[in-house]
Design a protein around this motif. Sequence first.
Motif, short mmCIF file in Angstrom:
data_model
loop_
_atom_site.label_atom_id
_atom_site.label_comp_id
_atom_site.label_asym_id
_atom_site.label_seq_id
_atom_site.Cartn_x
_atom_site.Cartn_y
_atom_site.Cartn_z
N ARG A 112 -7.57 -1.73 7.43
CA ARG A 112 -6.86 -2.78 6.68
C ARG A 112 -7.61 -3.12 5.40
NH1 ARG A 112 -6.29 -4.97 11.90
NH2 ARG A 112 -8.02 -6.43 11.49
N LEU A 113 -8.92 -3.14 5.48
CA LEU A 113 -9.73 -3.45 4.31
C LEU A 113 -9.49 -2.43 3.21
CD1 LEU A 113 -13.45 -4.52 4.36
CD2 LEU A 113 -12.72 -2.69 2.85
N LEU A 114 -9.43 -1.15 3.56
CA LEU A 114 -9.17 -0.11 2.57
C LEU A 114 -7.77 -0.24 2.00
CD1 LEU A 114 -9.88 2.46 1.03
CD2 LEU A 114 -9.24 3.79 3.05
N ASP A 115 -6.79 -0.51 2.86
CA ASP A 115 -5.41 -0.64 2.39
C ASP A 115 -5.27 -1.80 1.41
OD1 ASP A 115 -2.56 0.24 2.71
OD2 ASP A 115 -2.35 -1.84 3.35
N GLU A 116 -5.95 -2.90 1.68
CA GLU A 116 -5.91 -4.05 0.79
C GLU A 116 -6.58 -3.73 -0.55
OE1 GLU A 116 -7.78 -7.13 2.97
OE2 GLU A 116 -6.12 -7.39 4.40
N ALA A 117 -7.66 -2.96 -0.50
CA ALA A 117 -8.36 -2.61 -1.74
C ALA A 117 -7.50 -1.73 -2.64
CB ALA A 117 -9.67 -1.89 -1.41
N LEU A 118 -6.62 -0.93 -2.05
CA LEU A 118 -5.79 -0.02 -2.83
C LEU A 118 -4.46 -0.64 -3.24
CD1 LEU A 118 -6.30 3.28 -0.77
CD2 LEU A 118 -7.51 2.54 -2.83
N SER A 119 -4.10 -1.77 -2.62
CA SER A 119 -2.81 -2.38 -2.91
C SER A 119 -2.76 -2.80 -4.38
CB SER A 119 -2.58 -3.60 -2.02
OG SER A 119 -3.54 -4.61 -2.29
N GLY A 120 -1.61 -2.63 -4.97
CA GLY A 120 -1.45 -2.93 -6.39
C GLY A 120 -1.68 -1.71 -7.26
N HIS A 121 -2.73 -0.97 -6.96
CA HIS A 121 -3.01 0.23 -7.76
C HIS A 121 -1.99 1.33 -7.47
CE1 HIS A 121 -6.83 -1.39 -9.13
NE2 HIS A 121 -7.11 -1.74 -7.89
N ARG A 122 -1.54 1.42 -6.23
CA ARG A 122 -0.51 2.42 -5.90
C ARG A 122 0.76 2.17 -6.71
NH1 ARG A 122 -1.48 4.90 -0.66
NH2 ARG A 122 -3.11 3.85 0.53
N GLU A 123 1.15 0.89 -6.82
CA GLU A 123 2.35 0.55 -7.58
C GLU A 123 2.17 0.81 -9.07
OE1 GLU A 123 0.90 -1.34 -5.34
OE2 GLU A 123 2.35 -1.22 -3.70
N GLU A 124 0.97 0.57 -9.57
CA GLU A 124 0.70 0.79 -10.98
C GLU A 124 0.69 2.27 -11.33
OE1 GLU A 124 -2.74 -0.31 -14.32
OE2 GLU A 124 -2.85 -1.12 -12.28
N HIS A 125 0.34 3.11 -10.37
CA HIS A 125 0.28 4.57 -10.59
C HIS A 125 1.11 5.28 -9.52
CE1 HIS A 125 -2.91 4.24 -13.60
NE2 HIS A 125 -3.49 3.37 -12.81
N PRO A 126 2.44 5.16 -9.60
CA PRO A 126 3.28 5.76 -8.56
C PRO A 126 3.21 7.28 -8.51
CG PRO A 126 4.61 5.01 -10.42
CD PRO A 126 3.22 4.50 -10.65
N GLY A 127 2.77 7.91 -9.59
CA GLY A 127 2.70 9.37 -9.61
C GLY A 127 1.45 9.94 -8.99
N VAL A 128 0.51 9.09 -8.60
CA VAL A 128 -0.75 9.57 -8.02
C VAL A 128 -0.62 9.61 -6.50
CG1 VAL A 128 -3.20 9.08 -7.70
CG2 VAL A 128 -2.11 8.66 -9.92
N THR A 129 -0.85 10.78 -5.94
CA THR A 129 -0.87 10.93 -4.48
C THR A 129 -2.22 10.47 -3.96
OG1 THR A 129 0.65 12.81 -4.58
CG2 THR A 129 -0.66 12.55 -2.56
N VAL A 130 -2.20 9.50 -3.05
CA VAL A 130 -3.43 8.90 -2.55
C VAL A 130 -3.67 9.33 -1.11
CG1 VAL A 130 -4.66 6.74 -2.12
CG2 VAL A 130 -3.06 6.90 -4.04
N HIS A 131 -4.88 9.78 -0.84
CA HIS A 131 -5.31 10.11 0.51
C HIS A 131 -6.38 9.09 0.91
CE1 HIS A 131 -3.30 14.04 0.04
NE2 HIS A 131 -3.81 14.02 -1.18
N ALA A 132 -5.99 8.14 1.75
CA ALA A 132 -6.91 7.09 2.19
C ALA A 132 -7.64 7.56 3.44
CB ALA A 132 -6.16 5.80 2.45
N ARG A 133 -8.95 7.59 3.36
CA ARG A 133 -9.76 8.07 4.49
C ARG A 133 -10.77 7.00 4.90
NH1 ARG A 133 -12.77 13.27 2.87
NH2 ARG A 133 -13.56 12.90 4.97
N VAL A 134 -10.79 6.69 6.18
CA VAL A 134 -11.76 5.76 6.75
C VAL A 134 -12.63 6.56 7.72
CG1 VAL A 134 -12.12 3.68 8.14
CG2 VAL A 134 -10.21 3.80 6.52
#
Length: 321
Positions: A242-264
């Motif tokens: 959840r901490l990682l997801d919160e850190a990335l929130s907002g940035h995904r919307e700002e860069h919709p063309g970037v494919t993000v691989h979130a790894r914990v």
Amino acid sequence: MGGARGWEGRTPGCRPRRRHGERGERSVVPRPVVVGVDGSPSALAAVVAAAQEARMREARLHVVHAFIWPAMHVPPGGSPLGPPAGGVQESVGQLLAEAVERALATAPEVVVDHAVVAGEAVTALEAESRTAQLMVVGHRGSGGFAGLLLGSTSVHLAAHSHCPVMVVRDRPTKDGPVLVAVDGTPHSRGAIAFAFDEASMLGTDLVALHVWGTWSDHGDTRPVDLLDLVGDVENLQAHEERLLDEALSGHREEHPGVTVHARVVRGRTRPTLIEASRGAQLMVVGARGRGGFTGLLLGSVSQVVLHHAHCPVTVVRPGQR
């Protein structure tokens, strides 16, 4: 600043594009990308990376060589008894010419200018960082000791620069994703924003890696995961996700063309990041992370990846992007 400017020059090219606001306000010229050069192979690799960054950012490239005159009174044009092209000024001119040529071969559309600054390299480049959007340096300079993995200039700039600092290895790869280290603290916010911007400009994926766990590691003994003694690891894992997801929130919307691989990953931070850097074309880290000492400008994790990462590393201090 460590002194006055010396020789300066500008190489013709396309002008950096001016960026206009939504309401037609006055246009703003992007701040330059600055690269420090000293004639070493590492510095020339940094020039290539800096030229690519300037092209992506539609900015000019400023090539800087910091120089201290010898203690003895050596004429800049060389001794009358020596060869006509043997002076210090000629040597520095050749150094800059090679750097500019390498930059234009990489990005011919970029405007390249250059300057010689009198003073210590660390002092001169730190001052240049005040008006730059990105500082690029090689991981070792021409004065480095044999076996030294990272030069003192690189470490100092990573800790004190007023803009993000990219430290380039001799042979940076052009493949792979951008890797950003996320620790859930405010110190990594600027690194996350920078990494999303970089992945968007490069047209590549972004790997957001969050490493967690409480480890006890003493000398040559086997490291012990103290969480084994605490229990409830599954809930802790869910919390870190959840901490990682919160850190990335907002940035995904700002860069919709970037494919993000979130790894914990549960493990030891430094070796995990170093291993992950093998497949990346750039790693982005904050200057400090969890457990950092108050007043310490560069954390231990940042220092370790600067020394041992397998790809270029960009250090972003709090408040920078």
